[in-house]
Write a protein that holds these residues in place. Structure first.
Motif, PDB file in Angstrom:
ATOM      1  N   GLN A 114       0.838  -1.194   0.000  1.00  0.00           N
ATOM      2  CA  GLN A 114       0.000   0.000   0.000  1.00  0.00           C
ATOM      3  C   GLN A 114       0.877   1.250   0.000  1.00  0.00           C
ATOM      4  N   SER A 115       0.580   2.176  -0.910  1.00  0.00           N
ATOM      5  CA  SER A 115       1.351   3.403  -1.118  1.00  0.00           C
ATOM      6  C   SER A 115       2.743   3.132  -1.684  1.00  0.00           C
ATOM      7  N   GLY A 116       2.992   1.886  -2.086  1.00  0.00           N
ATOM      8  CA  GLY A 116       4.271   1.575  -2.733  1.00  0.00           C
ATOM      9  C   GLY A 116       4.164   1.855  -4.221  1.00  0.00           C
ATOM     10  N   ASN A 117       5.286   1.726  -4.937  1.00  0.00           N
ATOM     11  CA  ASN A 117       5.246   2.026  -6.360  1.00  0.00           C
ATOM     12  C   ASN A 117       5.803   0.907  -7.234  1.00  0.00           C
ATOM     13  N   ASP A 118       6.001  -0.277  -6.671  1.00  0.00           N
ATOM     14  CA  ASP A 118       6.541  -1.376  -7.478  1.00  0.00           C
ATOM     15  C   ASP A 118       5.722  -2.637  -7.286  1.00  0.00           C
ATOM     16  N   ASP A 119       4.672  -2.800  -8.103  1.00  0.00           N
ATOM     17  CA  ASP A 119       3.939  -4.058  -8.096  1.00  0.00           C
ATOM     18  C   ASP A 119       4.843  -5.143  -8.684  1.00  0.00           C
ATOM     19  N   ILE A 120       4.867  -6.286  -8.033  1.00  0.00           N
ATOM     20  CA  ILE A 120       5.690  -7.405  -8.496  1.00  0.00           C
ATOM     21  C   ILE A 120       4.777  -8.567  -8.860  1.00  0.00           C
ATOM     22  N   SER A 121       4.957  -9.091 -10.054  1.00  0.00           N
ATOM     23  CA  SER A 121       4.202 -10.263 -10.482  1.00  0.00           C
ATOM     24  C   SER A 121       5.180 -11.335 -10.943  1.00  0.00           C
ATOM     25  N   ASP A 179      -5.299  -3.484  -2.295  1.00  0.00           N
ATOM     26  CA  ASP A 179      -4.351  -2.590  -1.631  1.00  0.00           C
ATOM     27  C   ASP A 179      -3.077  -3.284  -1.179  1.00  0.00           C
ATOM     28  N   LYS A 180      -3.177  -4.578  -0.907  1.00  0.00           N
ATOM     29  CA  LYS A 180      -2.025  -5.279  -0.331  1.00  0.00           C
ATOM     30  C   LYS A 180      -2.036  -6.741  -0.756  1.00  0.00           C
ATOM     31  N   THR A 181      -0.918  -7.181  -1.314  1.00  0.00           N
ATOM     32  CA  THR A 181      -0.735  -8.594  -1.657  1.00  0.00           C
ATOM     33  C   THR A 181       0.707  -8.960  -1.360  1.00  0.00           C
ATOM     34  N   HIS A 182       0.920 -10.074  -0.712  1.00  0.00           N
ATOM     35  CA  HIS A 182       2.276 -10.587  -0.534  1.00  0.00           C
ATOM     36  C   HIS A 182       2.217 -12.113  -0.453  1.00  0.00           C
TER      37      HIS A 182
END
Length: 198
Positions: free
Chosen positions: A71-78, A180-183
């Protein structure tokens, strides 16, 4: 039986051709979860790579997968996943599955999306430009389940994690963060995406 020089050359050529063909990972993973439906027919990934949404960088051919949004980060990782479908599966139904059964898998924010890839990734990238994640159409939204297989969530685009098995060859898929949040993290030899067919 005596082989001529020409015969030996032909046999060596055939051996080289056969050994160069990709070997599908059929039942390479010990899929023993009580939620698993059929342990007899599964294909595990031929390769996995990490894609960074911030700058388009690709870490190619890694051993562990990750789906992350802070959340509020700028690097989605897939994670980009490549499967090799052997010939003869065209008459079967395939299903995209995702397992987090190993004790080392991490889940903290469990919802993710699954997409077809328009092309498979073949190399690393330092940033924007080819190769990319080649994102295609959505297959569905899933919820990771500790100790078992992810469940398809209703009411979202896709819902097509079951599909007609493709013709022989390499096919790519992407598992990506949503909300908003995934890990979610997993070791590719033990957990993560696989294809079951029947």
């Amino acid at each position: 039986m005596k082989f001529t020089t020409a015969t030996i050359a032909i046999l060596l050529s055939l051996t080289t051709t056969i050994s160069a063909a990709p070997t599908p990972n059929l039942n390479a993973r010990n899929i023993t979860s009580p939620n698993y439906i059929d342990t007899s027919s599964a294909i595990t990934p031929h390769g996995i790579s990490i894609y960074h949404g911030y700058n388009g960088a690709i870490q190619y051919g890694v051993t562990s997968g990750k789906i992350q949004r802070i959340q509020s980060g700028n690097d989605d990782i897939s994670t980009l996943v490549t499967f090799y479908f052997p010939s003869g599966l065209e008459k079967f139904t395939c299903e995209f599955m995702f397992q987090t059964d190993d004790a080392d898998s991490k889940i903290n924010g469990d919802i993710f999306d699954v997409f077809n890839s328009n092309e498979i990734v073949k190399s690393a990238s330092k940033g924007w430009g080819a190769p990319s994640n080649y994102r295609g159409t959505p297959l569905g939204r899933m919820k990771a389940i500790p100790g078992g297989n992810a469940k398809v969530m209703e009411g979202f685009p896709g819902k097509n994690t079951q599909f007609k098995c493709p013709s022989a060859g390499f096919k790519g898929y992407e598992v990506a963060p949503t909300g908003d949040k995934t890990h979610i993290e997993w070791h590719g030899s033990y957990d993560g995406p696989y294809i079951r067919y029947w």
